[in-house]
Enzyme design. Structure first.
Site, PDB file in Angstrom:
ATOM      1  N   ASN A   7      -8.185   5.665 -13.577  1.00 42.18           N
ATOM      2  CA  ASN A   7      -8.765   4.400 -13.116  1.00 42.18           C
ATOM      3  C   ASN A   7     -10.245   4.652 -12.794  1.00 42.18           C
ATOM      4  OD1 ASN A   7      -9.783   2.439 -11.305  1.00 42.18           O
ATOM      5  ND2 ASN A   7      -7.710   1.700 -10.949  1.00 42.18           N
ATOM      6  N   HIS A  10     -14.220   3.146  -9.695  1.00 41.84           N
ATOM      7  CA  HIS A  10     -15.215   3.626  -8.739  1.00 41.84           C
ATOM      8  C   HIS A  10     -16.462   4.210  -9.387  1.00 41.84           C
ATOM      9  CE1 HIS A  10     -12.872   2.147  -5.609  1.00 41.84           C
ATOM     10  NE2 HIS A  10     -11.852   2.941  -5.832  1.00 41.84           N
ATOM     11  N   HIS A  43      -9.744  -2.480 -13.022  1.00 48.26           N
ATOM     12  CA  HIS A  43      -9.311  -3.710 -12.359  1.00 48.26           C
ATOM     13  C   HIS A  43     -10.471  -4.692 -12.409  1.00 48.26           C
ATOM     14  CE1 HIS A  43      -7.456  -5.556  -8.416  1.00 48.26           C
ATOM     15  NE2 HIS A  43      -7.668  -6.471  -9.342  1.00 48.26           N
ATOM     16  N   ARG A  45     -11.684  -7.570 -10.937  1.00 48.69           N
ATOM     17  CA  ARG A  45     -11.393  -8.404  -9.755  1.00 48.69           C
ATOM     18  C   ARG A  45     -12.124  -9.728  -9.872  1.00 48.69           C
ATOM     19  NH1 ARG A  45      -9.336  -4.902  -5.363  1.00 48.69           N
ATOM     20  NH2 ARG A  45      -9.412  -6.764  -4.111  1.00 48.69           N
ATOM     21  N   ARG A  49     -16.467  -6.991  -7.948  1.00 47.36           N
ATOM     22  CA  ARG A  49     -17.193  -6.051  -7.046  1.00 47.36           C
ATOM     23  C   ARG A  49     -17.505  -4.716  -7.720  1.00 47.36           C
ATOM     24  NH1 ARG A  49     -12.541  -4.529  -2.675  1.00 47.36           N
ATOM     25  NH2 ARG A  49     -12.534  -6.771  -2.403  1.00 47.36           N
ATOM     26  N   GLU A  70      -5.935  -3.930 -15.073  1.00 45.06           N
ATOM     27  CA  GLU A  70      -5.280  -4.416 -13.843  1.00 45.06           C
ATOM     28  C   GLU A  70      -5.843  -5.776 -13.528  1.00 45.06           C
ATOM     29  OE1 GLU A  70      -5.814  -2.017 -10.420  1.00 45.06           O
ATOM     30  OE2 GLU A  70      -4.940  -0.263 -11.382  1.00 45.06           O
ATOM     31  N   THR A 101      -6.360  -2.462  -3.526  1.00 48.61           N
ATOM     32  CA  THR A 101      -5.139  -3.266  -3.624  1.00 48.61           C
ATOM     33  C   THR A 101      -4.170  -2.870  -2.513  1.00 48.61           C
ATOM     34  OG1 THR A 101      -5.462  -3.119  -6.004  1.00 48.61           O
ATOM     35  CG2 THR A 101      -3.372  -4.034  -5.246  1.00 48.61           C
ATOM     36  N   GLU A 151       5.006  -0.637 -12.128  1.00 48.31           N
ATOM     37  CA  GLU A 151       4.264   0.493 -11.562  1.00 48.31           C
ATOM     38  C   GLU A 151       4.666   0.569 -10.100  1.00 48.31           C
ATOM     39  OE1 GLU A 151      -0.003   0.779 -12.219  1.00 48.31           O
ATOM     40  OE2 GLU A 151      -0.215   1.984 -10.405  1.00 48.31           O
ATOM     41  N   HIS A 191      -1.298   4.789  -6.927  1.00 57.20           N
ATOM     42  CA  HIS A 191      -1.989   4.382  -5.699  1.00 57.20           C
ATOM     43  C   HIS A 191      -1.931   5.471  -4.640  1.00 57.20           C
ATOM     44  CE1 HIS A 191      -3.984   1.889  -2.784  1.00 57.20           C
ATOM     45  NE2 HIS A 191      -4.217   1.031  -3.763  1.00 57.20           N
TER      46      HIS A 191
END
Ligand code: PXP
Length: 241
Positions: A7, A10, A43, A45, A49, A70, A101, A151, A191
């Protein structure tokens, strides 16, 4: 053997800290793939962001492994997914104030909307996974809504400190896996997973895909993304006792 999707949200978080054009998540995806990652997860969003529309357009064109988007069930995002047609979508809950999340998608309460979105994704040939807490009713509701995969949320496991609680969390993951298998679902997990806590989860048979972000990107700052990805793949595929 279980595989890793990195993922890379970041990477975009760092870029957005200065609202500039580096580091580029598209470059990061290439590094992860060169290290052997089986997929790239982002993701998109609603507040954009970190990952933005430009990123998902380019990643769709450049990711050679699995592109896993995602997303929430919000209509504007569902429309983007229909147009983009990633290999897989992972449906997640989303709240604007959260840092990341929190909790799983409530597939019991949102089953009608979930089933609608699943049908629309299937029309575009997209595999659908639902991000859920490891509880029987959530697994069964995901299956009833037509999802291909779940998941399992490993956040409670990752946060558990006392041995007994850790064991209970692992039992819940194993039970949810069994229920998912009997309902015909594929099982993913993710996660809060780190280089330190991945071992016991990686040893749960039948979890075929892990989605891991923060820990890999954090290590990448110090050792580079390629090495950080390779190290996590090794831990997933040969978990230490
Ligand atoms: N899986 C899902 C569904 C997520 O929402 C996230 C966070 O974006 C992750 C996995 C990765 O979590 P982490 O960054 O804690 O590894």
């Amino acid at each position: 053997m279980a595989v890793l999707n990195v993922n890379i949200d970041h990477v975009a978080t760092v870029r957005q800290a200065r609202q500039t054009d580096e580091p580029d998540p598209v470059w990061a995806a290439v590094e992860c793939e060169l290290a052997g990652a089986h997929g790239i997860t982002v993701h998109l969003r609603q507040d954009r962001r970190h990952i933005n529309d430009r990123d998902v357009e380019l990643l769709k064109k450049t990711v050679a492994s699995k592109f896993n988007l995602e997303m929430s069930l919000a209509e504007p995002i569902v429309k983007i997914a229909e147009r983009l047609a990633p290999d897989q979508v992972t449906l997640v809950p989303e709240r604007r104030q959260e840092l990341t999340t929190e909790g799983g998608l409530d597939c019991v309460r949102q089953q009608r909307r979930l089933a609608q979105v699943v049908r629309r994704m299937h029309k575009k040939g997209i595999l659908v996974s639902a991000f859920i807490v490891p509880e029987t009713d959530q697994v069964l509701a995901s299956a009833e809504a037509g999802c291909n995969a779940v998941e399992l949320h490993t956040g409670a496991y990752a946060n558990a400190r006392k041995d007994r609680l850790v064991e209970r969390c692992l039992d819940a993951l194993r039970e949810a896996r069994d229920t998912a298998f009997s309902a015909g679902l594929i099982v993913h997990a993710g996660h809060g997973l780190t280089y330190r806590n991945i071992g016991p989860v990686a040893r749960i048979e039948g979890i075929c895909e892990f989605n891991i972000g923060h820990s890999i990107i954090s290590r990448a700052v110090l050792v580079g993304l390629r090495r950080a990805t390779e190290e996590m793949i090794r831990l997933i595929q040969s978990p230490p006792e």
